[in-house]
Write a protein that holds these residues in place. Structure first.
Motif: not given
Length: 294
Positions: A254-278
Motif C-alpha cells: 500500500f505504501i508503494a502504491a501511494t508513494m512512488h519514491m518508496l517502492l524500493p524501500f517497501s520491497l526491501q521491507m518485504i524481503s525481510f519477511y523471508i526470515f519469518f517463513l518456515p
C-alpha cells in the motif's frame, strides 16, 4: 545459545541473496542512468562543513570517466552477487562499493542504503552461495544430504528479524511520543492525508484523495499506526505470525502504491519477511523443482 546460533537450511539465505540483489539493482538503476550528476564532479554534492555523526567522512566526487568505471564495477559485482558467482568475493566488493557511494553524497543516501550495507556485511560471513548459486552449479553439486545439511547462520536470521520489527516499532513510537518532529499522529487526524498528497503522490493516491472521505483517512491513519505498534507481537507470537506476515506485505505494498519514491524501500521491507517463513518451505520448493526438472 540456540536462539542466536541455531542451524538452519541454507535455502532462505540464498533466496534473500537473490531477492536483495534484484531490489538493489532496481533501486540503483535510475541513479546510474544519471551517473554524471550522481557520482561525478559534474553533479552538485553537498559538502559537510563540520563533523557529522551521520557522515563522518566526506569523499570528493570522481571525474566522469572514473565514475563510469565505478558504475560498471557495481553492476558487475551486483550480478555476480545475485547469481552467486564467487559469492563471498562479490559480496565483499559490493559492500565496499555501496559504502563508497553512500559516503559520497549524504543527500542521496537513504535508509535503504544503510540497511543494505548492514545486510551485505552480514551476508559476507554466511554460506549464502551454498545453494541456488552459480558457484554450486559449477561445482557440479546435486541436491544431496550434504547440500541440504543445515548451516549455522541463526544470528543473521535473528538480526534481520529484529531489524524488521524495530523499523516498524520505532516508526510507530515516533508518531506518538512527544518531542521535536514527533507525536503528530496523535495530535492531528490529517497527517496521512497530507503525506500521501505531497511529493510522493501516485495516480492511485490521487484517486484515493478524491474518492475517500476524511473519516476514511482518519480510520486508515489509526489502522496504520496500530499496525506499526502491534507488529512486534504479531511476528513474535507463532500463532499470530501468518497475520503479521500477510499484514506486513499488504502494508508495504500500500505504501508503494501511494508513494512512488518508496517502492524500493517497501520491497526491501518485504524481503525481510523471508526470515519469518518456515525454512522447510524453501526446501520443499527446491525438492519439487528438482523432481519436475527431471
Amino acid at each position: 545459545d540456540r536462539f542466536w546460533f541455531r542451524e538452519l537450511p541454507p535455502h532462505p539465505l540464498a533466496f534473500f541473496r537473490i531477492v536483495s540483489g534484484l531490489i538493489l539493482g532496481y533501486y540503483m538503476s535510475d541513479k546510474f542512468l544519471l551517473y554524471r550528476e550522481f557520482l561525478s564532479t559534474e553533479g552538485y554534492h553537498l559538502p559537510i562543513l563540520d563533523s557529522s555523526f551521520f557522515q563522518p567522512i566526506y569523499i570528493e566526487p570522481l571525474p566522469p570517466q572514473a565514475a563510469l568505471i565505478v558504475v560498471w564495477l557495481f553492476i558487475t559485482f551486483l550480478i555476480m552477487f545475485t547469481v552467486g558467482f564467487y559469492t563471498r568475493l562479490s559480496t565483499i566488493t559490493l559492500f565496499l562499493l555501496l559504502f563508497y557511494i553512500s559516503l559520497l553524497d549524504l543527500v542521496s543516501s537513504y535508509t535503504i542504503n544503510k540497511l543494505y550495507l548492514v545486510s551485505l556485511f552480514c551476508l559476507i560471513w554466511t554460506p549464502c552461495g551454498k545453494i541456488w548459486s552459480l558457484d554450486s552449479y559449477l561445482e557440479n553439486k546435486k541436491y544431496t544430504e550434504s547440500l541440504a545439511k543445515p548451516v549455522s547462520y541463526g544470528w543473521v536470521e535473528r538480526l534481520f528479524q529484529v531489524t524488521l520489527i524495530l523499523q516498524y516499532l520505532i516508526a510507530g513510537l515516533a508518531k506518538i511520543l512527544p518531542g521535536p518532529g514527533r507525536g503528530d499522529w496523535v495530535k492531528r487526524t490529517d497527517v496521512l492525508f497530507t503525506q500521501i498528497g505531497g511529493l510522493y503522490q501516485t495516480p492511485f493516491a490521487y484517486w484515493l484523495m478524491n474518492h475517500l472521505s476524511m473519516e476514511g483517512w482518519v480510520i486508515m491513519q489509526y489502522l496504520a499506526l496500530s499496525f506499526e505498534l502491534s507488529l512486534i507481537f504479531l511476528l513474535i507470537i507463532p500463532k499470530l505470525r501468518p497475520i503479521g506476515i500477510m499484514g506486513g506485505i499488504i502494508f508495504a505494498l500500500f505504501i508503494a502504491a501511494t508513494m512512488h519514491m518508496l517502492l524500493p524501500f517497501s520491497l526491501q521491507m518485504i524481503s525481510f519477511y523471508i526470515f519469518f517463513l518456515p525454512p522447510h518451505w524453501f526446501e520443499k520448493i527446491h525438492i519439487d523443482f528438482k523432481i519436475h526438472a527431471k
